[in-house]
Design a protein around this motif. Structure first.
Motif, PDB file in Angstrom:
ATOM      1  N   THR A 183      -9.406   9.819  13.334  1.00 14.27           N
ATOM      2  CA  THR A 183      -8.282   8.962  12.949  1.00 14.27           C
ATOM      3  C   THR A 183      -7.904   8.021  13.966  1.00 14.27           C
ATOM      4  O   THR A 183      -7.107   6.957  13.592  1.00 14.27           O
ATOM      5  N   ALA A 184      -8.014   8.052  15.044  1.00 15.70           N
ATOM      6  CA  ALA A 184      -7.515   7.225  16.221  1.00 15.70           C
ATOM      7  C   ALA A 184      -8.218   5.853  16.051  1.00 15.70           C
ATOM      8  O   ALA A 184      -9.553   5.780  15.807  1.00 15.70           O
ATOM      9  N   GLY A 185      -7.526   4.884  16.020  1.00 19.02           N
ATOM     10  CA  GLY A 185      -7.810   3.538  16.204  1.00 19.02           C
ATOM     11  C   GLY A 185      -8.548   2.977  14.855  1.00 19.02           C
ATOM     12  O   GLY A 185      -9.175   2.098  14.711  1.00 19.02           O
ATOM     13  N   LEU A 186      -8.062   3.726  13.711  1.00 21.15           N
ATOM     14  CA  LEU A 186      -8.572   3.041  12.373  1.00 21.15           C
ATOM     15  C   LEU A 186      -7.567   1.838  12.261  1.00 21.15           C
ATOM     16  O   LEU A 186      -6.438   1.643  12.583  1.00 21.15           O
ATOM     17  N   ASP A 187      -8.140   0.753  11.392  1.00 19.45           N
ATOM     18  CA  ASP A 187      -7.533  -0.484  11.260  1.00 19.45           C
ATOM     19  C   ASP A 187      -6.618  -0.265  10.218  1.00 19.45           C
ATOM     20  O   ASP A 187      -7.350  -0.465   8.900  1.00 19.45           O
ATOM     21  N   TRP A 188      -5.506  -0.028   9.990  1.00 18.00           N
ATOM     22  CA  TRP A 188      -4.703   0.269   8.790  1.00 18.00           C
ATOM     23  C   TRP A 188      -4.522  -1.140   8.000  1.00 18.00           C
ATOM     24  O   TRP A 188      -3.949  -1.143   6.865  1.00 18.00           O
ATOM     25  N   ALA A 189      -4.648  -2.240   8.799  1.00 12.89           N
ATOM     26  CA  ALA A 189      -4.262  -3.439   8.010  1.00 12.89           C
ATOM     27  C   ALA A 189      -5.630  -3.677   6.996  1.00 12.89           C
ATOM     28  O   ALA A 189      -5.410  -4.446   6.107  1.00 12.89           O
ATOM     29  N   VAL A 190      -6.616  -3.099   7.217  1.00 10.52           N
ATOM     30  CA  VAL A 190      -7.799  -3.040   6.362  1.00 10.52           C
ATOM     31  C   VAL A 190      -7.518  -1.862   5.293  1.00 10.52           C
ATOM     32  O   VAL A 190      -7.507  -2.084   4.028  1.00 10.52           O
ATOM     33  N   ILE A 191      -7.431  -0.719   5.761  1.00  7.21           N
ATOM     34  CA  ILE A 191      -7.114   0.417   4.796  1.00  7.21           C
ATOM     35  C   ILE A 191      -6.123   0.573   3.814  1.00  7.21           C
ATOM     36  O   ILE A 191      -6.275   0.786   2.709  1.00  7.21           O
ATOM     37  N   ALA A 192      -4.910  -0.042   4.199  1.00  2.00           N
ATOM     38  CA  ALA A 192      -3.962  -0.086   3.432  1.00  2.00           C
ATOM     39  C   ALA A 192      -4.022  -0.942   2.048  1.00  2.00           C
ATOM     40  O   ALA A 192      -3.963  -0.576   0.922  1.00  2.00           O
ATOM     41  N   PRO A 193      -4.521  -2.275   2.103  1.00  2.00           N
ATOM     42  CA  PRO A 193      -5.131  -2.920   1.022  1.00  2.00           C
ATOM     43  C   PRO A 193      -5.918  -2.422   0.252  1.00  2.00           C
ATOM     44  O   PRO A 193      -6.087  -2.393  -0.981  1.00  2.00           O
ATOM     45  N   PHE A 194      -6.950  -1.705   0.913  1.00  3.11           N
ATOM     46  CA  PHE A 194      -8.183  -0.919   0.454  1.00  3.11           C
ATOM     47  C   PHE A 194      -7.381   0.084  -0.669  1.00  3.11           C
ATOM     48  O   PHE A 194      -7.996   0.060  -1.764  1.00  3.11           O
ATOM     49  N   VAL A 195      -6.615   0.888  -0.073  1.00  2.00           N
ATOM     50  CA  VAL A 195      -6.028   1.886  -0.877  1.00  2.00           C
ATOM     51  C   VAL A 195      -5.339   1.387  -2.069  1.00  2.00           C
ATOM     52  O   VAL A 195      -5.382   1.671  -3.048  1.00  2.00           O
ATOM     53  N   ALA A 196      -4.536   0.410  -1.834  1.00  3.48           N
ATOM     54  CA  ALA A 196      -3.605  -0.222  -2.894  1.00  3.48           C
ATOM     55  C   ALA A 196      -4.537  -0.975  -4.085  1.00  3.48           C
ATOM     56  O   ALA A 196      -4.142  -0.530  -5.211  1.00  3.48           O
ATOM     57  N   THR A 197      -5.526  -1.525  -3.677  1.00  2.00           N
ATOM     58  CA  THR A 197      -6.360  -2.094  -4.978  1.00  2.00           C
ATOM     59  C   THR A 197      -7.234  -0.931  -5.437  1.00  2.00           C
ATOM     60  O   THR A 197      -7.431  -0.999  -6.657  1.00  2.00           O
ATOM     61  N   ALA A 198      -7.764  -0.078  -4.767  1.00  6.37           N
ATOM     62  CA  ALA A 198      -8.375   1.119  -5.255  1.00  6.37           C
ATOM     63  C   ALA A 198      -7.296   2.162  -6.319  1.00  6.37           C
ATOM     64  O   ALA A 198      -7.898   2.327  -7.660  1.00  6.37           O
ATOM     65  N   MET A 199      -6.073   2.238  -5.947  1.00 10.99           N
ATOM     66  CA  MET A 199      -5.185   3.131  -6.765  1.00 10.99           C
ATOM     67  C   MET A 199      -5.138   1.937  -8.064  1.00 10.99           C
ATOM     68  O   MET A 199      -4.985   2.767  -9.246  1.00 10.99           O
ATOM     69  N   LEU A 200      -4.815   0.450  -7.953  1.00 10.88           N
ATOM     70  CA  LEU A 200      -4.808   0.115  -9.400  1.00 10.88           C
ATOM     71  C   LEU A 200      -6.004  -0.056 -10.212  1.00 10.88           C
ATOM     72  O   LEU A 200      -6.086  -0.025 -11.209  1.00 10.88           O
TER      73      LEU A 200
END
Length: 249
Positions: A194-211
């Motif tokens: 989990t170290a160094g994961l790009d949260w600026a990419v993961i967060a929007p990915f998660v948001a649109t996946a949930m929608l």
């Protein structure tokens, strides 16, 4: 195209597949993270688990409200996979990256062929209710989730139909409970990836996946499941072929 836009588009597709089919979305998440967004295979499988956990929980809520979840049976099926998921998740950081990619491509190809095969989701008339088989299927599914970062709905849905005799809608809804539990168990043991994961990419990915999961639930009510499975199967087979080609060249 920017990484943010790619993450938003990929997330929507993953969520749509997971909400409509009860699985399969994570098999697109991993190659999207590797080839579109530059993640390593190990980091991609970890990020995929985060995406799948959040998306599956969202889709589970939608299916639960519709009465499509067999909570008790699903919890027992999931329980068999929690320890294998955690154990496999802990081993990921020690495995060669190319081996992870090749294994993932092979599993994706298997999933695609199951979806394209007539009756690929299983024939409810042929089911057998055997606790040992259910436990074995649950454990295998958990190990697959932990190792490759896939929710495993493409295996959970047929298993719930053929082993436990669920109707398709109940299998899709209940598989989301299994996916959520296994993904969360695997994430707990993946600290080093989990170290160094790009949260600026993961967060929007998660948001649109949930929608997208909500839209997928509505799509499943309007389009025959066999049509959805075959369209997704063709896309998945192409992705698997490209990943195998990348490993071999």
């Amino acid at each position: 195209m920017s990484a943010l836009v790619l993450a938003l588009i990929a997330g929507a597709v993953v969520g749509l597949a997971l909400g409509a089919l009860g699985g399969g979305g994570s098999i697109l998440a991993v190659p999207a993270l590797i080839y579109l967004l530059g993640f390593s295979p190990a980091a991609a499988t970890t990020a995929s688990l985060m995406i799948v956990t959040a998306t599956a929980a969202t889709a589970l809520y939608a299916h639960g409200r519709a009465g499509n979840v067999r909570w008790k049976a699903g919890a027992l099926f999931a329980a068999a996979g929690i320890l294998p998921a955690a154990t496999a998740g802990a081993a990921v950081s020690r495995l060669p990256q190319q081996a992870l990619t090749a294994a993932f491509a092979a599993v994706a190809a298997l999933a695609a062929l199951r979806m394209l095969r007539p009756g690929g989701a299983g024939d409810p008339a042929e089911h057998v209710k055997r606790p040992a088989r259910a436990a074995g299927a649950g454990a295998g599914l958990g190990a697959l989730t932990g190792l490759l970062g896939v929710g495993g709905g493409f295996l959970a849905v047929p298993a719930l139909v053929t082993v436990l005799g669920f109707e398709m809608q109940a299998a899709v809804g209940t598989s989301l409970l299994v996916i959520s539990a296994n993904s969360l168990a695997s994430l707990v043991t993946r600290g080093s990836t989990t170290a160094g994961l790009d949260w600026a990419v993961i967060a929007p990915f998660v948001a649109t996946a949930m929608l997208g999961a909500w839209d997928g639930k509505r799509l499943a009510a309007k389009v025959p499941g066999t049509v959805l499975q075959r369209v997704f199967g063709v896309v998945l087979l192409a992705v698997a072929a490209l990943m195998l080609l990348d490993v071999l060249t």
